[in-house]
Design a protein around this motif. Structure first.
Motif, PDB file in Angstrom:
ATOM      1  N   GLN A 197      32.564  59.264  27.989  1.00 50.39           N
ATOM      2  CA  GLN A 197      31.775  59.393  26.764  1.00 50.39           C
ATOM      3  C   GLN A 197      31.234  58.054  26.277  1.00 50.39           C
ATOM      4  OE1 GLN A 197      34.386  61.423  24.027  1.00 50.39           O
ATOM      5  NE2 GLN A 197      33.979  63.437  24.929  1.00 50.39           N
ATOM      6  N   PHE A 198      31.889  56.943  26.630  1.00 52.30           N
ATOM      7  CA  PHE A 198      31.389  55.633  26.229  1.00 52.30           C
ATOM      8  C   PHE A 198      30.003  55.385  26.827  1.00 52.30           C
ATOM      9  CE2 PHE A 198      36.122  54.273  26.420  1.00 52.30           C
ATOM     10  CZ  PHE A 198      36.364  54.864  25.188  1.00 52.30           C
ATOM     11  N   ILE A 199      29.828  55.791  28.068  1.00 51.05           N
ATOM     12  CA  ILE A 199      28.534  55.614  28.734  1.00 51.05           C
ATOM     13  C   ILE A 199      27.513  56.597  28.179  1.00 51.05           C
ATOM     14  CG2 ILE A 199      27.329  55.823  30.961  1.00 51.05           C
ATOM     15  CD1 ILE A 199      29.972  54.818  32.250  1.00 51.05           C
ATOM     16  N   SER A 200      27.904  57.856  28.065  1.00 51.76           N
ATOM     17  CA  SER A 200      26.978  58.875  27.564  1.00 51.76           C
ATOM     18  C   SER A 200      26.455  58.526  26.169  1.00 51.76           C
ATOM     19  CB  SER A 200      27.664  60.240  27.542  1.00 51.76           C
ATOM     20  OG  SER A 200      27.874  60.736  28.846  1.00 51.76           O
ATOM     21  N   ALA A 201      27.319  57.973  25.325  1.00 50.79           N
ATOM     22  CA  ALA A 201      26.909  57.629  23.962  1.00 50.79           C
ATOM     23  C   ALA A 201      25.723  56.675  23.960  1.00 50.79           C
ATOM     24  CB  ALA A 201      28.088  56.999  23.216  1.00 50.79           C
ATOM     25  N   LEU A 202      25.774  55.649  24.803  1.00 52.58           N
ATOM     26  CA  LEU A 202      24.711  54.654  24.851  1.00 52.58           C
ATOM     27  C   LEU A 202      23.452  55.222  25.499  1.00 52.58           C
ATOM     28  CD1 LEU A 202      26.941  51.649  25.939  1.00 52.58           C
ATOM     29  CD2 LEU A 202      26.106  52.136  23.635  1.00 52.58           C
ATOM     30  N   LEU A 203      23.625  56.042  26.523  1.00 53.56           N
ATOM     31  CA  LEU A 203      22.461  56.590  27.207  1.00 53.56           C
ATOM     32  C   LEU A 203      21.689  57.550  26.312  1.00 53.56           C
ATOM     33  CD1 LEU A 203      23.909  57.347  30.776  1.00 53.56           C
ATOM     34  CD2 LEU A 203      22.786  55.255  29.952  1.00 53.56           C
ATOM     35  N   LEU A 204      22.387  58.398  25.556  1.00 55.98           N
ATOM     36  CA  LEU A 204      21.705  59.414  24.761  1.00 55.98           C
ATOM     37  C   LEU A 204      20.779  58.809  23.718  1.00 55.98           C
ATOM     38  CD1 LEU A 204      24.635  61.951  24.299  1.00 55.98           C
ATOM     39  CD2 LEU A 204      22.465  62.407  25.463  1.00 55.98           C
ATOM     40  N   ALA A 205      21.199  57.718  23.095  1.00 54.97           N
ATOM     41  CA  ALA A 205      20.354  57.076  22.079  1.00 54.97           C
ATOM     42  C   ALA A 205      19.446  56.008  22.663  1.00 54.97           C
ATOM     43  CB  ALA A 205      21.233  56.464  20.990  1.00 54.97           C
ATOM     44  N   GLY A 206      19.725  55.579  23.901  1.00 55.51           N
ATOM     45  CA  GLY A 206      19.067  54.398  24.451  1.00 55.51           C
ATOM     46  C   GLY A 206      17.563  54.477  24.579  1.00 55.51           C
ATOM     47  N   ALA A 207      17.010  55.669  24.793  1.00 58.30           N
ATOM     48  CA  ALA A 207      15.556  55.780  24.927  1.00 58.30           C
ATOM     49  C   ALA A 207      14.838  55.376  23.649  1.00 58.30           C
ATOM     50  CB  ALA A 207      15.171  57.209  25.310  1.00 58.30           C
ATOM     51  N   GLY A 212      15.127  49.892  25.411  1.00 59.36           N
ATOM     52  CA  GLY A 212      15.914  50.848  26.173  1.00 59.36           C
ATOM     53  C   GLY A 212      17.335  50.353  26.320  1.00 59.36           C
ATOM     54  N   VAL A 213      18.038  50.826  27.331  1.00 62.41           N
ATOM     55  CA  VAL A 213      19.406  50.357  27.541  1.00 62.41           C
ATOM     56  C   VAL A 213      19.743  50.427  29.024  1.00 62.41           C
ATOM     57  CG1 VAL A 213      20.504  52.627  27.218  1.00 62.41           C
ATOM     58  CG2 VAL A 213      21.788  50.552  26.689  1.00 62.41           C
ATOM     59  N   ILE A 228      28.705  62.436  32.921  1.00 60.63           N
ATOM     60  CA  ILE A 228      27.616  61.456  32.891  1.00 60.63           C
ATOM     61  C   ILE A 228      26.375  62.054  33.539  1.00 60.63           C
ATOM     62  CG2 ILE A 228      26.868  59.157  33.594  1.00 60.63           C
ATOM     63  CD1 ILE A 228      29.763  58.266  33.539  1.00 60.63           C
ATOM     64  N   LEU A 229      26.559  62.760  34.661  1.00 58.52           N
ATOM     65  CA  LEU A 229      25.427  63.443  35.278  1.00 58.52           C
ATOM     66  C   LEU A 229      24.818  64.454  34.319  1.00 58.52           C
ATOM     67  CD1 LEU A 229      23.626  64.027  37.695  1.00 58.52           C
ATOM     68  CD2 LEU A 229      25.404  65.578  38.568  1.00 58.52           C
ATOM     69  N   MET A 230      25.658  65.145  33.563  1.00 61.13           N
ATOM     70  CA  MET A 230      25.149  66.073  32.547  1.00 61.13           C
ATOM     71  C   MET A 230      24.275  65.338  31.537  1.00 61.13           C
ATOM     72  SD  MET A 230      27.307  68.326  29.764  1.00 61.13           S
ATOM     73  CE  MET A 230      28.063  69.392  30.982  1.00 61.13           C
ATOM     74  N   THR A 231      24.738  64.176  31.077  1.00 61.05           N
ATOM     75  CA  THR A 231      23.955  63.377  30.127  1.00 61.05           C
ATOM     76  C   THR A 231      22.620  62.965  30.735  1.00 61.05           C
ATOM     77  OG1 THR A 231      25.950  62.548  29.031  1.00 61.05           O
ATOM     78  CG2 THR A 231      23.949  61.236  28.788  1.00 61.05           C
ATOM     79  N   VAL A 232      22.649  62.505  31.969  1.00 60.14           N
ATOM     80  CA  VAL A 232      21.417  62.081  32.644  1.00 60.14           C
ATOM     81  C   VAL A 232      20.445  63.253  32.753  1.00 60.14           C
ATOM     82  CG1 VAL A 232      20.479  61.315  34.863  1.00 60.14           C
ATOM     83  CG2 VAL A 232      22.485  60.178  33.893  1.00 60.14           C
ATOM     84  N   GLU A 233      20.940  64.420  33.115  1.00 57.45           N
ATOM     85  CA  GLU A 233      20.047  65.564  33.291  1.00 57.45           C
ATOM     86  C   GLU A 233      19.499  66.071  31.963  1.00 57.45           C
ATOM     87  OE1 GLU A 233      21.013  68.622  35.970  1.00 57.45           O
ATOM     88  OE2 GLU A 233      21.345  67.228  37.642  1.00 57.45           O
ATOM     89  N   ASP A 243      17.291  55.889  35.428  1.00 59.70           N
ATOM     90  CA  ASP A 243      17.554  55.427  36.792  1.00 59.70           C
ATOM     91  C   ASP A 243      19.066  55.316  36.967  1.00 59.70           C
ATOM     92  OD1 ASP A 243      17.794  54.209  39.233  1.00 59.70           O
ATOM     93  OD2 ASP A 243      16.569  52.458  38.753  1.00 59.70           O
ATOM     94  N   ASP A 244      19.621  56.197  37.807  1.00 57.69           N
ATOM     95  CA  ASP A 244      21.052  56.144  38.096  1.00 57.69           C
ATOM     96  C   ASP A 244      21.286  55.945  39.589  1.00 57.69           C
ATOM     97  OD1 ASP A 244      20.173  58.617  38.922  1.00 57.69           O
ATOM     98  OD2 ASP A 244      21.867  59.738  38.127  1.00 57.69           O
ATOM     99  N   SER A 245      20.341  55.266  40.244  1.00 53.46           N
ATOM    100  CA  SER A 245      20.400  55.106  41.696  1.00 53.46           C
ATOM    101  C   SER A 245      21.422  54.066  42.142  1.00 53.46           C
ATOM    102  CB  SER A 245      19.020  54.724  42.245  1.00 53.46           C
ATOM    103  OG  SER A 245      18.560  53.504  41.668  1.00 53.46           O
ATOM    104  N   GLU A 246      21.784  53.151  41.263  1.00 50.41           N
ATOM    105  CA  GLU A 246      22.749  52.101  41.601  1.00 50.41           C
ATOM    106  C   GLU A 246      24.136  52.501  41.121  1.00 50.41           C
ATOM    107  OE1 GLU A 246      23.623  47.399  40.538  1.00 50.41           O
ATOM    108  OE2 GLU A 246      21.648  48.259  40.143  1.00 50.41           O
ATOM    109  N   PRO A 247      25.163  52.395  41.967  1.00 50.43           N
ATOM    110  CA  PRO A 247      26.516  52.780  41.547  1.00 50.43           C
ATOM    111  C   PRO A 247      26.963  52.040  40.286  1.00 50.43           C
ATOM    112  CG  PRO A 247      26.455  52.425  43.917  1.00 50.43           C
ATOM    113  CD  PRO A 247      25.131  51.954  43.384  1.00 50.43           C
ATOM    114  N   ASP A 248      27.552  52.784  39.357  1.00 50.88           N
ATOM    115  CA  ASP A 248      28.128  52.232  38.124  1.00 50.88           C
ATOM    116  C   ASP A 248      27.094  51.577  37.217  1.00 50.88           C
ATOM    117  OD1 ASP A 248      30.727  53.083  38.655  1.00 50.88           O
ATOM    118  OD2 ASP A 248      31.219  51.256  39.778  1.00 50.88           O
ATOM    119  N   THR A 249      25.833  51.911  37.379  1.00 54.01           N
ATOM    120  CA  THR A 249      24.782  51.360  36.524  1.00 54.01           C
ATOM    121  C   THR A 249      23.788  52.463  36.177  1.00 54.01           C
ATOM    122  OG1 THR A 249      24.992  49.169  37.527  1.00 54.01           O
ATOM    123  CG2 THR A 249      22.964  49.619  36.316  1.00 54.01           C
ATOM    124  N   TRP A 250      23.421  52.519  34.898  1.00 56.35           N
ATOM    125  CA  TRP A 250      22.475  53.522  34.411  1.00 56.35           C
ATOM    126  C   TRP A 250      21.440  52.829  33.532  1.00 56.35           C
ATOM    127  CZ3 TRP A 250      27.665  53.724  34.670  1.00 56.35           C
ATOM    128  CH2 TRP A 250      28.250  54.744  35.428  1.00 56.35           C
TER     129      TRP A 250
END
Length: 474
Positions: A197-207, A212-213, A228-233, A243-250
């Motif tokens: 959830q720490f990652i999802s939190a930043l991604l959801l608002a990041g746009a 960006g983030v 996290i994949l759910m958040t990305v989709e 862009d989630d093509s790099e491991p451990d980086t979004w």
């Protein structure tokens, strides 16, 4: 604040004994195999993600068949406090008893000078600070006493690094965000090994951040990767560039968020105890609407039940699980679906061969310390259970009735219900804690085990109709 200030509010290692108390729920023990169709409400994880994105969108969104439970109503109320308009509307066709849709209208500017109640909802307490940073004014977040022991540090530290002015309580609630209407954004590195959830939190608002983030994880493997994949989709559903093509980086590019018109899938983790009932009783449970493809971690229940002895069939009509009367142990890594641990542990306690559950050390920081709680409560009913560094080992044993404590944890309560299917005399403490993610669980459970075609009660939050239904499949 010292670490002692964040000790759990209940001690799972100190069990008071099997004595029941008034208000405990007697878990039903059926005298025949279950044979039912169970219609479940929407996914909590998807509902709360779509609510956040709709609140940040450029126009009005429609969320169809959203879950209405304590966690999602807390999220809706929190967004309303920030100035978002969320209205009930009848679904297309105005089907009798159908759950109302939500129309979500974002404001031109999120407002501050408010206090948000996070309850015990991880998605609210962790997603909302990143959203509150876009508000104009101060936003204070707090929650239940148990919420104050759930870690927040990686989120608040990352937001500071991205230019947000906030105060926290040593990495825990309460958190105060002083919003300035905009966030600089940029790149940040954090350790998300305690929660995805720490990652999802930043991604959801990041746009919506100026730059960006970019989020990079540095630490032990991130648990619950499907979330996290759910958040990305869901972000991509709203037109965000991820862009989630790099491991451990979004990476989320700065952009507008499009309005949404989405239907919420059934909650597959909440479905877990119901389909498990087929295996335990040697019966059949059908769940219509089970998706052919999903990012929900709960979909792993299909594989788990198949391995433990059930016949599992997924087709265009949904999922059908049939038990043979035999229940076998399993050796499984649940890192990506740790929320299923209480369900699997309850099944394991009833199995004829040993079980090993691995990869779930992080659930010590969930609603309660779930590993300690499961060890204490299964053990109190006679289970041969041992807590390991990152999971549980459970060996076959003869169980007996007794009190099953829940520690304000909805998945502990449903684990007790599973045990009661085969063990008479299981009394579940505070079964109403299940309303966190599933309204009227006791009624829905009872109707699954009954013969008549009936409808579950509503969440109590809206008079508009039921959140779930059960009918006999005979």
């Amino acid at each position: 604040m010292s670490p002692a200030d964040h000790s759990p509010t209940a001690d799972p290692t100190s069990h008071p004994g099997p004595t029941t108390v008034p208000g405990d729920w007697s878990a039903p023990t059926p005298d025949r195999p279950v044979d039912a169709t169970v219609v479940l409400p929407g996914s909590k994880s998807l509902t709360n993600r779509y609510l956040v994105l709709a609140a940040l969108a450029g126009d009005r969104s429609r969320l169809r068949a959203p879950l209405r439970s304590r966690d999602t109503l807390l999220m809706a109320d929190a967004l309303r406090a920030l100035g978002v308009r969320i209205e009930d509307v009848a679904p297309d066709g105005d089907v009798a008893g159908a759950v109302p849709d939500w129309l979500v209208t974002p404001p031109a500017q999120l407002r501050g000078d408010v206090t948000i109640d996070c309850g015990l909802a991880g998605t609210v307490m962790r997603f909302l600070p990143a959203v509150a940073a876009l508000a104009q004014g101060t936003v204070r977040l707090d929650g239940d006493p148990q919420a104050r022991v759930r870690p927040m540090g990686p989120v608040v530290d990352s937001l500071r690094a991205l230019g947000v002015d906030l105060e926290d309580s040593g990495g825990y609630l309460p958190v105060t965000v002083r919003g300035r209407g905009a966030v600089r954004g940029g790149a940040v590195t954090l350790d998300a090994s305690a929660s995805s959830q720490f990652i999802s939190a930043l991604l959801l608002a990041g746009a919506r951040y100026d730059e960006g983030v970019t989020v990079h994880h540095d630490g032990r493997p991130v648990p619950s990767q499907p979330h996290i994949l759910m958040t990305v989709e869901t972000l991509r559903d709203a037109g965000a560039l991820v862009d989630d093509s790099e491991p451990d980086t979004w990476r989320v590019e700065p952009s507008e968020i499009n309005a949404l018109d989405v239907s919420i899938e059934p909650d597959l983790s909440n479905a877990g105890p119901f389909v498990a009932a087929a295996l335990v009783t040697g019966g059949t449970v059908h769940v219509p609407g089970w998706p052919q493809y999903t990012t929900q971690a709960g979909d792993l229940m299909r594989e788990i039940l198949d391995t433990m002895g059930a016949d599992v069939r997924l087709d265009r009509h949904g999922l059908t699980v049939t038990g043979s009367g035999e229940l076998f142990g399993i050796d499984i890594d649940l890192r990506d679906a740790a929320e299923l641990t209480p369900t699997v542990a309850a099944l394991a306690a009833l199995a004829s061969t040993p079980t090993s559950i691995r990869g779930v050390a992080h659930i010590r920081g969930h609603e309660t310390d779930r590993l300690a709680a499961l060890t204490a409560e299964l053990g109190a009913l006679g289970s041969a259970v041992t807590e390991t560094e990152d999971g549980l080992r459970i060996a076959p044993a003869t169980l007996h009735g007794g009190r099953f404590r829940t520690y304000h944890d909805h998945r502990m309560a449903t684990a007790g219900a599973i045990l009661g299917l085969r063990v008479p005399g299981v009394a579940v403490e505070d079964v109403e804690t299940t309303s966190k993610t599933l309204p009227d669980f006791p009624g829905l459970w009872a109707r699954m085990l009954s013969d008549g075609a009936t409808t579950a009660g509503s969440s109590g939050a809206t008079p508009a109709g039921p959140a779930a239904a059960v009918e006999s499949a005979r």
